[in-house]
Design a protein around this motif. Structure first.
Motif, short mmCIF file in Angstrom:
data_model
loop_
_atom_site.label_atom_id
_atom_site.label_comp_id
_atom_site.label_asym_id
_atom_site.label_seq_id
_atom_site.Cartn_x
_atom_site.Cartn_y
_atom_site.Cartn_z
N SER A 51 41.87 39.70 44.31
CA SER A 51 40.47 39.96 44.65
C SER A 51 40.35 41.11 45.63
CB SER A 51 39.82 38.70 45.23
OG SER A 51 39.67 37.69 44.27
N THR A 67 33.38 30.27 43.23
CA THR A 67 33.74 31.06 42.05
C THR A 67 32.48 31.65 41.41
OG1 THR A 67 35.61 29.55 41.70
CG2 THR A 67 35.05 31.02 39.89
N ALA A 69 30.75 34.97 39.20
CA ALA A 69 31.18 35.55 37.93
C ALA A 69 32.37 36.48 38.09
CB ALA A 69 30.01 36.29 37.27
N ALA A 70 32.35 37.32 39.15
CA ALA A 70 33.45 38.26 39.38
C ALA A 70 34.74 37.52 39.74
CB ALA A 70 33.08 39.25 40.48
N THR A 71 34.60 36.49 40.57
CA THR A 71 35.78 35.71 40.97
C THR A 71 36.34 34.93 39.80
OG1 THR A 71 34.93 35.52 43.23
CG2 THR A 71 36.62 33.95 42.57
N GLU A 73 36.49 35.96 36.76
CA GLU A 73 37.35 36.90 36.04
C GLU A 73 38.70 37.05 36.74
OE1 GLU A 73 35.51 40.65 35.33
OE2 GLU A 73 33.95 39.83 34.04
N THR A 76 40.84 33.86 36.29
CA THR A 76 41.30 33.78 34.90
C THR A 76 42.49 34.71 34.69
OG1 THR A 76 39.08 33.21 34.13
CG2 THR A 76 40.63 34.02 32.49
N MET A 77 42.40 35.93 35.25
CA MET A 77 43.52 36.86 35.14
C MET A 77 44.74 36.36 35.89
SD MET A 77 41.88 40.70 35.41
CE MET A 77 40.80 40.40 36.82
N SER A 159 32.36 29.18 28.43
CA SER A 159 32.68 29.64 29.78
C SER A 159 33.92 28.93 30.31
CB SER A 159 31.50 29.39 30.74
OG SER A 159 31.85 29.78 32.06
#
Length: 260
Positions: A51, A67, A69-71, A73, A76-77, A159
């Motif tokens: 992050s 968490t 939306a950006a977090t 992603e 998930t990565m 989601s």
């Protein structure tokens, strides 16, 4: 270790995942466990570093990651990608035929997004244990594969959801207990639950629901250990045969704190 026909569900924390030497030792021991086994891993520190590299602020409330939306992603990565596949590759090198999974794969960990009241944690999921497809899990185990779960679930609506790794371990162990006798291990960097966190010789070898209440009231058990023990007790109530909290180096010796 227990009977070879039993199922071992083992969760490793972020401090083990984040330490190459500790992780290598653990992988070597885990690969030696005979019979059916499942691994669950965290990795919050790696997600936090990712992050930072991406310029995405990390927000924590009471030790839990918010968490957005950006977090989502990012985790998930980190969880489903870099960490999970690295662990699977290490297991393959150690002779353990592993398969990396998120909760969305084969619908193995269906969850519901946590309500935003009293705190909105964003895309965080609470697992629907009764909806876990036990037959699918059994097929994986009986085929000789070792499932490796990251702490990602899904809502069935497209989601991904971020879930607590201890809760994932508990849910998977409860589901596995419907297949056969199951033992749950929470592995981290301490030998178990300690009366004095600075003294590795102060191990509490057994905790029951009754003694947990006393230890909590006395302040011996506090902070992050409270939800871990609560998860363990709920697992026992739901049919898991045994739960042990132990050092990641001790999965073969069995030393640790037994929750009963």
């Amino acid at each position: 270790m227990s009977n070879k026909t039993d199922i071992q569900v083992i969760k490793i924390g972020g401090n083990v995942v984040d330490n190459p030497e500790a992780l290598e030792r653990f992988i070597g021991d885990f690969a030696q466990i005979e019979g059916r086994k499942i691994l669950i891993h965290g990795g919050g520190k790696i997600a936090t570093r990712l992050s930072e590299k991406l310029g995405i602020a990390t927000q924590m409330i009471d030790g839990r990651r918010v968490t957005d939306a950006a977090t989502l992603e990012v985790v998930t990565m980190a969880y489903g990608g870099a960490i999970n596949k690295h662990i699977v590759a290490l297991l393959q090198a150690a002779g353990c035929n592993a398969i990396g999974l998120s909760g969305a794969d084969a619908n193995l960990l269906p969850a519901v997004r946590r309500k935003p009241v009293p705190i909105d944690y964003g895309f965080v999921g609470d697992i629907e244990v009764e909806e876990i497809p036990i037959e699918t899990l059994k097929v994986l185990l009986d085929s000789g594969l070792t499932p490796v779960f990251c702490a990602l679930t899904h809502d069935g609506q497209g989601s991904m959801l971020n879930s607590n790794a201890d809760s994932v371990a508990q849910a998977v162990a409860v589901a596995a207990s419907r297949i056969d006798t199951t033992h749950l291990h929470y592995c981290f960097e301490k030998v178990g639950v300690l009366r004095d966190v600075e003294d590795e010789e102060s191990l509490i070898e057994l905790i029951t629901a009754e003694s947990f209440a006393s230890l909590r009231e006395a302040g011996v058990v506090n902070k992050g250990m409270i939800p871990k023990i609560e998860n363990a007790l709920r697992a026992i109530e739901a049919g898991v045969s045994s739960v042990i909290i132990q050092h990641s180096d001790n999965i073969l010796s069995g030393r640790g704190t037994t929750i009963r």
